[in-house]
Motif scaffolding. Structure first.
Motif, PDB file in Angstrom:
ATOM      1  N   LEU A 125       0.831  -1.201   0.000  1.00  0.00           N
ATOM      2  CA  LEU A 125       0.000   0.000   0.000  1.00  0.00           C
ATOM      3  C   LEU A 125       0.867   1.253   0.000  1.00  0.00           C
ATOM      4  CD1 LEU A 125      -3.075   0.961   0.345  1.00  0.00           C
ATOM      5  CD2 LEU A 125      -2.449   1.319   2.729  1.00  0.00           C
ATOM      6  N   THR A 126       1.896   1.264   0.832  1.00  0.00           N
ATOM      7  CA  THR A 126       2.785   2.423   0.886  1.00  0.00           C
ATOM      8  C   THR A 126       3.505   2.625  -0.441  1.00  0.00           C
ATOM      9  OG1 THR A 126       3.121   2.131   3.267  1.00  0.00           O
ATOM     10  CG2 THR A 126       4.770   3.425   2.070  1.00  0.00           C
ATOM     11  N   LYS A 127       4.050   1.556  -1.003  1.00  0.00           N
ATOM     12  CA  LYS A 127       4.827   1.650  -2.241  1.00  0.00           C
ATOM     13  C   LYS A 127       3.988   2.162  -3.402  1.00  0.00           C
ATOM     14  CE  LYS A 127       7.501  -1.139  -5.524  1.00  0.00           C
ATOM     15  NZ  LYS A 127       8.078  -2.484  -5.813  1.00  0.00           N
ATOM     16  N   TYR A 128       2.780   1.612  -3.580  1.00  0.00           N
ATOM     17  CA  TYR A 128       2.001   1.923  -4.779  1.00  0.00           C
ATOM     18  C   TYR A 128       1.021   3.083  -4.587  1.00  0.00           C
ATOM     19  CZ  TYR A 128       3.885  -2.215  -7.019  1.00  0.00           C
ATOM     20  OH  TYR A 128       4.755  -3.121  -7.576  1.00  0.00           O
ATOM     21  N   PHE A 129       0.545   3.299  -3.362  1.00  0.00           N
ATOM     22  CA  PHE A 129      -0.507   4.279  -3.158  1.00  0.00           C
ATOM     23  C   PHE A 129      -0.051   5.584  -2.513  1.00  0.00           C
ATOM     24  CE2 PHE A 129      -2.776   0.344  -3.724  1.00  0.00           C
ATOM     25  CZ  PHE A 129      -3.978   0.695  -4.318  1.00  0.00           C
ATOM     26  N   THR A 130       1.009   5.567  -1.724  1.00  0.00           N
ATOM     27  CA  THR A 130       1.333   6.771  -0.954  1.00  0.00           C
ATOM     28  C   THR A 130       2.790   7.220  -1.040  1.00  0.00           C
ATOM     29  OG1 THR A 130       1.762   5.512   1.081  1.00  0.00           O
ATOM     30  CG2 THR A 130      -0.505   6.246   0.703  1.00  0.00           C
TER      31      THR A 130
END
Length: 232
Positions: free
Chosen positions: A40-45
């Motif tokens: 989630l961190t890598k792709y979204f934020t």
């Protein structure tokens, strides 16, 4: 069930805490060998993309799928990368195609003189088919120009060479799509041209090897794609 859609832009308002919390179990169920929070961190934020476009799919109040496009600058080129996932019962062919096509069209209109490419990994034969069936120029493909290897060397420099596709169009993704053994077998026995090509070019997709797919975002592409869609 008809799904409700919500579109978000990173530049004008992004994911709420509740939406992020709902995405975590979806990511966990969709991919194996992956830390959902790290994904989630890598792709979204993460701050590596200069902008993002996201379509969320809801069944009632529950997020059951998403299609994410991330936009990156690379040596004067704009690269579009993508991620998509749905709970198995909500998977539908072409669920994300219209959103992706609309967003890359708007991107090209905003940057008419920039070179733009979609260039990213696909772990799913179904995702490849959704693009290759509808878009005029997608690489790799059975009838791609010989000079496309130059693009693969540029965008997938550390990739794996596919003997079937004759291109450096494979990559170890470090994660796997959670397909069942029956789903994998069904894909490999599928006679649809795009599914068959994907499985021959990338026979180890169920082991975390992804097909690296490139699509030029050009006026020629839009015209040829419009003609292709009209005659289907």
């Amino acid at each position: 069930m008809k799904l409700v859609q919500q579109d978000l832009k990173q530049s004008t308002g992004w994911l709420s805490q509740n939406q992020q919390a709902q995405l975590l179990p979806l990511i966990e169920q969709s991919f194996s060998d992956v830390d959902a929070q790290a994904y989630l961190t890598k792709y979204f934020t993460a701050n590596d993309a200069f902008d993002r476009r996201l379509r969320l799919y809801y069944a009632g109040e529950r997020i059951v799928g998403y299609c994410l496009l991330t936009l990156h600058h690379q040596q004067g080129i704009i690269l579009v990368k993508a991620s998509a996932a749905f709970y198995p019962e909500f998977r539908q062919g072409g669920n994300t195609f219209s959103f992706s096509l609309l967003e890359v069209t708007k991107l090209k209109l905003r940057h008419p003189f920039r070179r733009i490419y979609y260039a990213d990994t696909m772990l799913s034969p179904a995702m490849y088919r959704a693009m290759a069936k509808n878009v005029a120029h997608v690489y790799p493909a059975p009838d791609m120009p010989a000079n496309t290897e130059t693009l693969f060397k540029q965008f997938n420099a550390n990739g794996i060479y596919s003997e079937y596709a004759k291109r450096t169009c494979l990559v170890d993704a470090g994660r796997k799509t959670n397909y069942s053994a029956e789903e994998v077998a069904s894909f490999k026995q599928n006679n649809k041209p795009e599914i068959s090509y994907y499985c021959k070019a990338n026979p180890n997709f169920d082991r975390g090897i992804a097909l690296f797919v490139i699509m030029p975002i050009t006026l020629r592409q839009f015209i040829a794609t419009a003609i292709k869609l009209l005659v289907q």
